[in-house]
Design a protein around this motif. Structure first.
Motif, PDB file in Angstrom:
ATOM      1  N   MET A 119       0.862  -1.186   0.000  1.00  0.00           N
ATOM      2  CA  MET A 119       0.000   0.000   0.000  1.00  0.00           C
ATOM      3  C   MET A 119       0.892   1.227   0.000  1.00  0.00           C
ATOM      4  N   ASP A 120       0.721   2.098  -1.009  1.00  0.00           N
ATOM      5  CA  ASP A 120       1.502   3.339  -1.035  1.00  0.00           C
ATOM      6  C   ASP A 120       0.634   4.506  -0.556  1.00  0.00           C
ATOM      7  N   TYR A 121      -0.343   4.191   0.275  1.00  0.00           N
ATOM      8  CA  TYR A 121      -1.279   5.193   0.806  1.00  0.00           C
ATOM      9  C   TYR A 121      -1.805   4.664   2.134  1.00  0.00           C
ATOM     10  N   PHE A 122      -2.511   5.506   2.879  1.00  0.00           N
ATOM     11  CA  PHE A 122      -3.207   5.098   4.098  1.00  0.00           C
ATOM     12  C   PHE A 122      -4.697   5.007   3.769  1.00  0.00           C
ATOM     13  N   ILE A 162     -10.661   4.873  11.199  1.00  0.00           N
ATOM     14  CA  ILE A 162      -9.289   4.945  11.700  1.00  0.00           C
ATOM     15  C   ILE A 162      -8.287   4.804  10.538  1.00  0.00           C
ATOM     16  N   ALA A 163      -7.323   5.737  10.471  1.00  0.00           N
ATOM     17  CA  ALA A 163      -6.302   5.673   9.411  1.00  0.00           C
ATOM     18  C   ALA A 163      -5.356   4.503   9.681  1.00  0.00           C
ATOM     19  N   HIS A 164      -5.068   3.744   8.633  1.00  0.00           N
ATOM     20  CA  HIS A 164      -4.201   2.575   8.810  1.00  0.00           C
ATOM     21  C   HIS A 164      -3.571   2.179   7.477  1.00  0.00           C
ATOM     22  N   ARG A 165      -2.642   1.264   7.585  1.00  0.00           N
ATOM     23  CA  ARG A 165      -1.924   0.775   6.409  1.00  0.00           C
ATOM     24  C   ARG A 165      -1.410  -0.616   6.726  1.00  0.00           C
ATOM     25  N   PHE A 166      -1.496  -1.531   5.762  1.00  0.00           N
ATOM     26  CA  PHE A 166      -0.947  -2.871   5.945  1.00  0.00           C
ATOM     27  C   PHE A 166       0.463  -2.919   5.387  1.00  0.00           C
ATOM     28  N   PHE A 219       1.756  12.560   1.787  1.00  0.00           N
ATOM     29  CA  PHE A 219       1.144  11.380   2.402  1.00  0.00           C
ATOM     30  C   PHE A 219      -0.323  11.309   1.961  1.00  0.00           C
ATOM     31  N   GLU A 220      -0.637  10.264   1.203  1.00  0.00           N
ATOM     32  CA  GLU A 220      -1.980  10.136   0.642  1.00  0.00           C
ATOM     33  C   GLU A 220      -2.866   9.299   1.569  1.00  0.00           C
ATOM     34  N   ARG A 231      -9.344  10.667  -2.369  1.00  0.00           N
ATOM     35  CA  ARG A 231      -7.947  10.802  -1.946  1.00  0.00           C
ATOM     36  C   ARG A 231      -7.682  12.224  -1.493  1.00  0.00           C
ATOM     37  N   ARG A 232      -6.992  12.357  -0.359  1.00  0.00           N
ATOM     38  CA  ARG A 232      -6.473  13.662   0.049  1.00  0.00           C
ATOM     39  C   ARG A 232      -4.991  13.493   0.361  1.00  0.00           C
ATOM     40  N   VAL A 233      -4.259  14.589   0.319  1.00  0.00           N
ATOM     41  CA  VAL A 233      -2.808  14.520   0.498  1.00  0.00           C
ATOM     42  C   VAL A 233      -2.396  15.474   1.616  1.00  0.00           C
ATOM     43  N   HIS A 234      -1.594  14.958   2.543  1.00  0.00           N
ATOM     44  CA  HIS A 234      -1.096  15.773   3.663  1.00  0.00           C
ATOM     45  C   HIS A 234       0.419  15.964   3.525  1.00  0.00           C
ATOM     46  N   PRO A 235       0.927  17.088   4.024  1.00  0.00           N
ATOM     47  CA  PRO A 235       2.382  17.332   3.945  1.00  0.00           C
ATOM     48  C   PRO A 235       3.164  16.735   5.113  1.00  0.00           C
TER      49      PRO A 235
END
Ligand SMILES: [Fe+2]
Length: 434
Positions: A119-122, A162-166, A219-220, A231-235
């Motif tokens: 995953m290249d995103y959360f 909840i934001a997460h990533r595998f 950070f997507e 999709r939103r992007v944070h710095p």
């Protein structure tokens, strides 16, 4: 410094103020509330290095075709049992781009994913709390509250939003994922058996090791609301959390911690193996357990008028499967249609060939009416599944015989006084002085 140590009334980790919304620390970190029930339900507060609303202007957009199989069209299942083969891992997709719907009703759904890419995103699921079961694979579930390592045979509960990533470790991955749209899964327990059968809340593992990231970049975050993916992007890194406090958390639960209910002289019904209840769905685990000594040790034929039954086969030779099902496969048994042991399975029962242990693990999720099946699932079905009961129409011991009724009448007479052996002895039942 207090002389003694104390527990607080809510779990907490890291740097937190004395109480939510209070204290001078709030002028130095950014508090965010993750709450259910409209500010009155379960809630956790996180404390961030940077404002959680620092998305980059102009970068937010709806993603078309993000997870096409997750939105696979649904249709009524009708009166046919289905057995689904294991979904392929090709083309290589990540956990969510490859997510595929199996069945759904208004409040719950079952999905499957065979991730083979990072995953290249959360991800944030804004419409459901997710219950994962890891059929194959291992890795780390990275979350706002800290990482949770997982392996084959673990449940992972990811609360709504909840934001997460595998982070996947090498090897094959295969997960079943259950969505709960209308509430979080609750631990199942019967009022008459108490808090510790068939598992205990002490078996849950909540994150406690914060891995705070003070990182700048792009950070997507992809969110899902119904069938819309945005999709939103944070710095700054979304896991810039220095502390948290609350009871709205992800957790892990290992299938090996299911300590099943067994009954020597009867058969525990499937619902006796329930581990979680969700609105419109209950989730059961059939795990390694001793075989009933005198009761029926395989399922009775049954028809379920209010739930479509899904059964995911994880390990072993499932006791009613009669050699038809294999690990990773999922059966769908629709409402009303009789089912139960396959011919090869019931033969062992009829011939008194009991083993000592049911050496199996399977996850059953039953979905309340009306539940529909996806086109994706129909594409995985084995064409011959209904035929696997065909022994009941061909094998002499199951088919019509002229003397069948007389035979059963004679047998019933012979067995009229038969008793179990696991009962109090006659001496214990005899009347005083008799
Ligand atoms: Fe069933």
């Amino acid at each position: 410094m207090d002389k003694y140590e104390y527990f607080r009334g809510l779990p907490e980790v890291g740097i937190v103020p004395r109480a939510p919304h209070a204290g001078p620390l709030l002028r130095h970190v950014y508090e965010q509330e993750h709450g259910r029930g409209g500010f009155s339900g379960k809630v956790t507060h996180t404390y961030h290095l940077y404002p959680p609303t620092n998305w980059l202007p102009g970068e937010t957009r709806v993603l078309d075709g993000f997870a096409p199989a997750w939105e696979s069209p649904l249709r009524p299942i009708g009166g046919t049992h289905l057995l689904l083969n294991v979904a392929p891992a090709e083309p290589a997709r990540d956990v969510y781009r490859g997510m595929a719907r199996i069945v759904a009703n208004a409040t719950a759904a079952m999905n499957v994913t065979a991730p083979a890419a990072p995953m290249d995103y959360f991800f944030e699921h804004h419409s459901a709390t997710m219950v994962y079961f890891v059929h194959a694979g291992q890795g780390t579930l990275e979350t706002t509250f800290g990482p949770i390592e997982y392996k084959k045979g673990d449940f992972l509960i990811v609360p709504k939003g909840i934001a997460h990533r595998f982070e996947l470790r090498a090897g094959r991955h295969y997960y079943w994922m259950y969505e709960s749209f209308a509430g979080d899964p609750e631990k199942a327990e019967s009022p008459s058996t108490g808090r510790f059968i068939t598992h205990s809340e002490s078996d849950y593992r909540y994150p406690r090791s914060l891995d705070t990231r003070n990182e700048a970049g792009r950070f997507e975050i992809v969110s899902k609301v119904g069938d819309v993916y945005t999709r939103r992007v944070h710095p700054t890194h979304p896991f810039d959390v220095v502390g948290w406090r609350g009871d709205y958390l992800p957790y892990r639960f290992a299938v090996e911690d299911v300590r099943p209910l067994v009954a020597d002289r009867s058969h525990v019904p499937p619902s006796g193996h329930t581990v979680f209840t969700l609105p419109g769905c209950y989730l059961c685990v059939f795990t390694v357990r001793s075989v009933e000594k005198e009761g029926m040790w395989l399922p009775f034929f049954h028809r379920n008028f209010d739930y479509l039954e899904t059964l995911g086969y994880h390990f072993g030779d499932f006791f009613s499967g009669g050699g038809v099902v294999g690990p990773g496969m999922v059966s769908l048994h629709p409402v009303g249609l009789p089912h139960g042991p396959k011919p090869r399975a019931i033969e062992k029962w009829l011939d008194g060939k009991a083993g000592a242990v049911h050496n199996e693990v399977a996850v059953m999720a039953d979905f309340a009416n009306p539940t529909r099946v996806s086109e994706f699932a129909l594409g995985l079905r084995r064409a011959d599944y209904m035929d696997t009961w065909s022994g009941y129409t061909t094998e002499p011991r199951f088919t019509w015989r002229a003397d069948r009724l007389d035979e059963i009448r004679r047998t019933a007479e012979r067995l009229a006084d038969a008793r179990d052996t696991l009962i109090p002895p006659d001496s214990a039942l005899a009347q005083e002085g008799a």
